[in-house]
Design a protein around this motif. Structure first.
Motif, PDB file in Angstrom:
ATOM      1  N   CYS A  15       0.825  -1.207   0.000  1.00 21.75           N
ATOM      2  CA  CYS A  15       0.000   0.000   0.000  1.00 21.75           C
ATOM      3  C   CYS A  15       0.860   1.259   0.000  1.00 21.75           C
ATOM      4  CB  CYS A  15      -0.916   0.001   1.216  1.00 21.75           C
ATOM      5  SG  CYS A  15      -1.980   1.448   1.332  1.00 21.75           S
ATOM      6  N   SER A  16       1.962   1.242   0.708  1.00 23.10           N
ATOM      7  CA  SER A  16       2.775   2.436   0.836  1.00 23.10           C
ATOM      8  C   SER A  16       4.222   2.038   1.082  1.00 23.10           C
ATOM      9  CB  SER A  16       2.253   3.288   2.011  1.00 23.10           C
ATOM     10  OG  SER A  16       3.120   4.380   2.264  1.00 23.10           O
ATOM     11  N   ASN A  17       5.130   2.955   0.819  1.00 23.31           N
ATOM     12  CA  ASN A  17       6.542   2.693   1.091  1.00 23.31           C
ATOM     13  C   ASN A  17       6.970   3.236   2.449  1.00 23.31           C
ATOM     14  OD1 ASN A  17       6.475   5.416   0.591  1.00 23.31           O
ATOM     15  ND2 ASN A  17       7.963   5.393  -1.088  1.00 23.31           N
ATOM     16  N   LYS A  18       5.976   3.566   3.269  1.00 27.95           N
ATOM     17  CA  LYS A  18       6.258   4.058   4.614  1.00 27.95           C
ATOM     18  C   LYS A  18       6.387   2.886   5.592  1.00 27.95           C
ATOM     19  CE  LYS A  18       5.827   8.170   2.974  1.00 27.95           C
ATOM     20  NZ  LYS A  18       7.025   9.009   2.707  1.00 27.95           N
ATOM     21  N   THR A  19       7.225   3.057   6.607  1.00 22.95           N
ATOM     22  CA  THR A  19       7.423   2.001   7.605  1.00 22.95           C
ATOM     23  C   THR A  19       6.373   2.134   8.704  1.00 22.95           C
ATOM     24  OG1 THR A  19       8.937   3.315   8.958  1.00 22.95           O
ATOM     25  CG2 THR A  19       9.894   2.055   7.134  1.00 22.95           C
ATOM     26  N   TRP A  20       6.298   1.080   9.540  1.00 20.72           N
ATOM     27  CA  TRP A  20       5.351   1.091  10.639  1.00 20.72           C
ATOM     28  C   TRP A  20       5.588   2.270  11.580  1.00 20.72           C
ATOM     29  CZ3 TRP A  20       0.937  -1.156  10.616  1.00 20.72           C
ATOM     30  CH2 TRP A  20       0.752  -2.376   9.941  1.00 20.72           C
ATOM     31  N   ASN A  21       6.820   2.698  11.703  1.00 22.99           N
ATOM     32  CA  ASN A  21       7.125   3.816  12.596  1.00 22.99           C
ATOM     33  C   ASN A  21       6.445   5.102  12.138  1.00 22.99           C
ATOM     34  OD1 ASN A  21       8.771   2.202  14.198  1.00 22.99           O
ATOM     35  ND2 ASN A  21      10.598   2.638  12.973  1.00 22.99           N
ATOM     36  N   ASP A  22       6.235   5.218  10.809  1.00 23.75           N
ATOM     37  CA  ASP A  22       5.606   6.428  10.259  1.00 23.75           C
ATOM     38  C   ASP A  22       4.103   6.291  10.068  1.00 23.75           C
ATOM     39  OD1 ASP A  22       8.073   7.770  10.009  1.00 23.75           O
ATOM     40  OD2 ASP A  22       8.487   6.716   8.142  1.00 23.75           O
ATOM     41  N   MET A  23       3.601   5.053  10.116  1.00 29.94           N
ATOM     42  CA  MET A  23       2.193   4.815   9.812  1.00 29.94           C
ATOM     43  C   MET A  23       1.299   5.165  10.996  1.00 29.94           C
ATOM     44  SD  MET A  23       2.124   3.525   6.680  1.00 29.94           S
ATOM     45  CE  MET A  23       0.681   2.528   6.509  1.00 29.94           C
ATOM     46  N   ILE A  24       0.180   5.828  10.697  1.00 26.71           N
ATOM     47  CA  ILE A  24      -0.862   6.070  11.699  1.00 26.71           C
ATOM     48  C   ILE A  24      -1.938   4.994  11.561  1.00 26.71           C
ATOM     49  CG2 ILE A  24      -2.631   7.676  12.479  1.00 26.71           C
ATOM     50  CD1 ILE A  24      -0.813   9.942  11.449  1.00 26.71           C
ATOM     51  N   PHE A  25      -2.380   4.757  10.339  1.00 23.39           N
ATOM     52  CA  PHE A  25      -3.245   3.599  10.083  1.00 23.39           C
ATOM     53  C   PHE A  25      -3.191   3.237   8.614  1.00 23.39           C
ATOM     54  CE2 PHE A  25      -6.506   6.905   9.303  1.00 23.39           C
ATOM     55  CZ  PHE A  25      -7.073   6.440   8.124  1.00 23.39           C
ATOM     56  N   VAL A  26      -3.540   1.980   8.318  1.00 25.53           N
ATOM     57  CA  VAL A  26      -3.632   1.489   6.948  1.00 25.53           C
ATOM     58  C   VAL A  26      -4.849   0.566   6.864  1.00 25.53           C
ATOM     59  CG1 VAL A  26      -1.997  -0.380   7.465  1.00 25.53           C
ATOM     60  CG2 VAL A  26      -2.498   0.210   5.077  1.00 25.53           C
ATOM     61  N   ILE A  27      -5.688   0.789   5.889  1.00 25.71           N
ATOM     62  CA  ILE A  27      -6.912  -0.003   5.732  1.00 25.71           C
ATOM     63  C   ILE A  27      -7.006  -0.508   4.299  1.00 25.71           C
ATOM     64  CG2 ILE A  27      -9.443  -0.001   5.744  1.00 25.71           C
ATOM     65  CD1 ILE A  27      -8.336   0.081   8.515  1.00 25.71           C
ATOM     66  N   TRP A  28      -7.233  -1.805   4.149  1.00 28.78           N
ATOM     67  CA  TRP A  28      -7.524  -2.406   2.841  1.00 28.78           C
ATOM     68  C   TRP A  28      -9.024  -2.660   2.756  1.00 28.78           C
ATOM     69  CZ3 TRP A  28      -4.253  -3.295  -1.216  1.00 28.78           C
ATOM     70  CH2 TRP A  28      -2.882  -3.177  -0.975  1.00 28.78           C
ATOM     71  N   ASN A  29      -9.683  -1.991   1.807  1.00 26.58           N
ATOM     72  CA  ASN A  29     -11.099  -2.256   1.522  1.00 26.58           C
ATOM     73  C   ASN A  29     -11.170  -3.174   0.314  1.00 26.58           C
ATOM     74  OD1 ASN A  29     -12.596  -0.433   3.439  1.00 26.58           O
ATOM     75  ND2 ASN A  29     -11.273   1.070   2.452  1.00 26.58           N
ATOM     76  N   ILE A  30     -11.723  -4.354   0.502  1.00 29.57           N
ATOM     77  CA  ILE A  30     -11.694  -5.396  -0.525  1.00 29.57           C
ATOM     78  C   ILE A  30     -13.109  -5.726  -0.988  1.00 29.57           C
ATOM     79  CG2 ILE A  30     -10.938  -7.747  -1.041  1.00 29.57           C
ATOM     80  CD1 ILE A  30      -8.926  -7.428   1.307  1.00 29.57           C
ATOM     81  N   THR A  31     -13.316  -5.648  -2.289  1.00 32.75           N
ATOM     82  CA  THR A  31     -14.596  -6.039  -2.885  1.00 32.75           C
ATOM     83  C   THR A  31     -14.326  -7.209  -3.813  1.00 32.75           C
ATOM     84  OG1 THR A  31     -15.376  -3.746  -2.808  1.00 32.75           O
ATOM     85  CG2 THR A  31     -16.578  -5.282  -4.229  1.00 32.75           C
ATOM     86  N   LEU A  32     -14.756  -8.390  -3.412  1.00 33.53           N
ATOM     87  CA  LEU A  32     -14.484  -9.599  -4.177  1.00 33.53           C
ATOM     88  C   LEU A  32     -15.568  -9.845  -5.214  1.00 33.53           C
ATOM     89  CD1 LEU A  32     -13.343 -11.874  -1.212  1.00 33.53           C
ATOM     90  CD2 LEU A  32     -11.901 -10.603  -2.815  1.00 33.53           C
ATOM     91  N   GLN A  33     -15.228 -10.613  -6.260  1.00 27.10           N
ATOM     92  CA  GLN A  33     -16.206 -10.911  -7.305  1.00 27.10           C
ATOM     93  C   GLN A  33     -17.343 -11.767  -6.781  1.00 27.10           C
ATOM     94  OE1 GLN A  33     -14.678 -12.359 -11.012  1.00 27.10           O
ATOM     95  NE2 GLN A  33     -13.459 -10.546 -11.403  1.00 27.10           N
ATOM     96  N   THR A  34     -17.130 -12.387  -5.627  1.00 23.66           N
ATOM     97  CA  THR A  34     -18.194 -13.172  -4.997  1.00 23.66           C
ATOM     98  C   THR A  34     -19.200 -12.271  -4.290  1.00 23.66           C
ATOM     99  OG1 THR A  34     -16.821 -13.401  -3.003  1.00 23.66           O
ATOM    100  CG2 THR A  34     -16.678 -15.157  -4.655  1.00 23.66           C
ATOM    101  N   LYS A  35     -19.038 -10.943  -4.461  1.00 19.03           N
ATOM    102  CA  LYS A  35     -19.910  -9.917  -3.870  1.00 19.03           C
ATOM    103  C   LYS A  35     -19.636  -9.707  -2.385  1.00 19.03           C
ATOM    104  CE  LYS A  35     -21.856  -9.683  -7.859  1.00 19.03           C
ATOM    105  NZ  LYS A  35     -21.439  -8.619  -8.800  1.00 19.03           N
ATOM    106  N   LYS A  36     -18.579 -10.318  -1.891  1.00 20.01           N
ATOM    107  CA  LYS A  36     -18.213 -10.121  -0.488  1.00 20.01           C
ATOM    108  C   LYS A  36     -17.391  -8.851  -0.350  1.00 20.01           C
ATOM    109  CE  LYS A  36     -15.439 -12.214   3.210  1.00 20.01           C
ATOM    110  NZ  LYS A  36     -14.608 -13.384   3.598  1.00 20.01           N
ATOM    111  N   ASN A  37     -17.716  -8.039   0.662  1.00 14.93           N
ATOM    112  CA  ASN A  37     -16.953  -6.833   0.985  1.00 14.93           C
ATOM    113  C   ASN A  37     -16.371  -6.981   2.385  1.00 14.93           C
ATOM    114  OD1 ASN A  37     -17.678  -5.281  -1.422  1.00 14.93           O
ATOM    115  ND2 ASN A  37     -19.726  -5.216  -0.533  1.00 14.93           N
ATOM    116  N   CYS A  38     -15.098  -6.653   2.533  1.00 21.57           N
ATOM    117  CA  CYS A  38     -14.494  -6.779   3.858  1.00 21.57           C
ATOM    118  C   CYS A  38     -13.308  -5.836   3.990  1.00 21.57           C
ATOM    119  CB  CYS A  38     -14.074  -8.219   4.139  1.00 21.57           C
ATOM    120  SG  CYS A  38     -12.827  -8.878   3.000  1.00 21.57           S
ATOM    121  N   GLN A  39     -12.798  -5.731   5.207  1.00 25.87           N
ATOM    122  CA  GLN A  39     -11.680  -4.857   5.512  1.00 25.87           C
ATOM    123  C   GLN A  39     -10.611  -5.600   6.302  1.00 25.87           C
ATOM    124  OE1 GLN A  39     -13.143  -1.466   7.682  1.00 25.87           O
ATOM    125  NE2 GLN A  39     -13.393  -0.220   5.840  1.00 25.87           N
TER     126      GLN A  39
END
Length: 202
Positions: free
Chosen positions: A16-40
């Motif tokens: 998602c980013s080239n930033k390290t954990w020390n610099d990260m405040i948060f990271v979220i993956w929003n995933i929409t699958l072809q099976t119509k499932k949505n998750c994070q």
């Protein structure tokens, strides 16, 4: 947004980013699958969240870079992956349009049929991915039909055998995407004893 493709069963890491954990405040993956499932899946306020519960996980490299890990990419992992990350000094947005690109060889069959008192040679490649192509060694009245179901394709081609047509060396060739090529030959005979050969390239 950009498209990436993976081999079925392969290990996949999406960054998602080239930033390290020390610099990260948060990271979220929003995933929409072809099976119509949505998750994070993500990391926020010092805690990991996983609403997908399907084996995907958020990991970090030895240099503390975050990435989404999929151990064995499969049909059920096809979909749209959107990443949103906030770090000290900025925000990153990434979208990955992910699709499985792996050949699934079709089931093949061939037979002689009769239509309006005419003999018709039929060649079918069933439930392949991507769709197979079918060609004939002879030209003539050819009709083809392609259907799809759950991402798999069935192709059927029909060649009308006209009176006087030289069918001794008639062949149907099914070609399908694959990393290797195999040729299979066999013959069918109709009541006049003429041979109908099918060659399969997969």
């Amino acid at each position: 947004m950009f498209s990436v493709s993976f081999i079925r069963g392969s290990e996949v890491n999406l960054t998602c980013s080239n930033k390290t954990w020390n610099d990260m405040i948060f990271v979220i993956w929003n995933i929409t699958l072809q099976t119509k499932k949505n998750c994070q899946i993500g990391y926020s306020n010092g805690k990991s969240v996983d609403f997908c519960k399907d084996g995907k996980s958020l990991r970090n490299t030895s240099s503390a870079l975050s990435y989404l890990h999929i151990s064995k990419f499969s049909d059920s992992d096809e979909g749209l992956y959107k990443c949103h990350s906030v770090y000290k000094g900025g925000i990153d947005h990434y979208s990955h349009l992910s699709c499985v690109v792996f050949p699934v060889p079709p089931s093949t069959s061939a037979w002689l049929d009769r239509k309006d008192n005419k003999m018709v040679a039929v060649c079918r490649a069933e439930r392949g991915k991507p769709a197979a192509s079918i060609t004939w060694s002879l030209t003539g009245n050819i009709s083809s039909k392609e259907t799809s179901s759950n991402g798999f394709f069935t192709v059927e081609s029909r060649l009308e055998l006209l009176e006087g047509m030289d069918t001794e060396n008639l062949s149907c060739v099914i070609r399908h995407q694959n990393s290797t090529e195999k040729i299979m030959s066999f013959a069918l005979k109709h009541e006049k004893g003429q041979a109908f050969a099918i060659r399969l390239h997969i």
